[in-house]
Design a protein around this motif. Structure first.
Motif, PDB file in Angstrom:
ATOM      1  N   UNK A  65       0.833  -1.200   0.000  1.00  0.00           N
ATOM      2  CA  UNK A  65       0.000   0.000   0.000  1.00  0.00           C
ATOM      3  C   UNK A  65       0.871   1.255   0.000  1.00  0.00           C
ATOM      4  N   UNK A  66       1.928   1.253   0.806  1.00  0.00           N
ATOM      5  CA  UNK A  66       2.845   2.385   0.869  1.00  0.00           C
ATOM      6  C   UNK A  66       3.568   2.545  -0.471  1.00  0.00           C
ATOM      7  N   UNK A  67       3.963   1.445  -1.077  1.00  0.00           N
ATOM      8  CA  UNK A  67       4.660   1.488  -2.369  1.00  0.00           C
ATOM      9  C   UNK A  67       3.762   2.082  -3.448  1.00  0.00           C
ATOM     10  N   UNK A  68       2.495   1.682  -3.487  1.00  0.00           N
ATOM     11  CA  UNK A  68       1.570   2.246  -4.475  1.00  0.00           C
ATOM     12  C   UNK A  68       1.392   3.742  -4.269  1.00  0.00           C
ATOM     13  N   UNK A  69       1.267   4.135  -3.010  1.00  0.00           N
ATOM     14  CA  UNK A  69       1.069   5.539  -2.666  1.00  0.00           C
ATOM     15  C   UNK A  69       2.278   6.383  -3.089  1.00  0.00           C
ATOM     16  N   UNK A  70       3.487   5.931  -2.744  1.00  0.00           N
ATOM     17  CA  UNK A  70       4.691   6.702  -3.078  1.00  0.00           C
ATOM     18  C   UNK A  70       5.004   6.627  -4.563  1.00  0.00           C
ATOM     19  N   UNK A  71       4.677   5.542  -5.229  1.00  0.00           N
ATOM     20  CA  UNK A  71       4.898   5.425  -6.664  1.00  0.00           C
ATOM     21  C   UNK A  71       4.061   6.457  -7.418  1.00  0.00           C
ATOM     22  N   UNK A  72       2.839   6.670  -6.962  1.00  0.00           N
ATOM     23  CA  UNK A  72       1.978   7.683  -7.598  1.00  0.00           C
ATOM     24  C   UNK A  72       2.637   9.057  -7.535  1.00  0.00           C
ATOM     25  N   UNK A  73       3.121   9.451  -6.371  1.00  0.00           N
ATOM     26  CA  UNK A  73       3.713  10.775  -6.206  1.00  0.00           C
ATOM     27  C   UNK A  73       5.078  10.879  -6.892  1.00  0.00           C
TER      28      UNK A  73
END
Length: 140
Positions: free
Chosen positions: A128-136
């Motif tokens: 979940x953290x990886x998806x969130x930071x990948x977006x930004x």
């Protein structure tokens, strides 16, 4: 004599310039030399007269605008007072929005940097953290 082969009013090796007392119109192949009429004094007097007339009309127009401007100035002052009251009311909101904007920029930059850490150093984060930071990190 080179003057003998040029038309009246023309001179020079190719008859490409005008003689004294003639005015040139056009250039090269379309050059026409016409006799000058009138005097330079008349031209200067007319030019200055038209300039002064234009400036006088401009002055009258500005003075009329200034007189009508006094009346509109009072109504503009009332509108300005109203705007000042609105700005004062919005000032608190703008202060809050300014802080939120600063926090948003810092957070956005943070997630861009952290989003690239996993790629650079082979680190793994929770999905979940990886998806969130990948977006930004992809929004550059």
């Amino acid at each position: 004599d080179p003057r003998s082969y040029c038309k009246e009013g023309y001179k020079g090796p190719l008859c490409a310039t005008c003689e004294e007392g003639y005015a040139s119109v056009g250039s090269t192949e379309t050059l026409t030399c016409s006799p000058c009429t009138g005097s330079a004094k008349t031209t200067v007097v007319v030019g200055l007269s038209l300039t002064f007339l234009f400036l006088f009309v401009l002055l009258i127009w500005k003075l009329q605008q200034k007189e009508s401007g006094i009346e509109s100035l009072e109504s503009n002052l009332d509108r300005a007072k109203t705007q000042v009251k609105k700005v004062a009311a919005n000032f608190k909101l703008e202060k809050v929005l300014g802080k939120v904007e600063a926090i948003g920029k810092i957070s956005f930059s943070y997630f861009q940097v952290v989003g690239k850490l996993g790629f650079l150093f082979g680190m793994s984060f929770p999905p979940l953290y990886t998806q969130f930071t990948t977006f930004f990190s992809s929004v550059v």
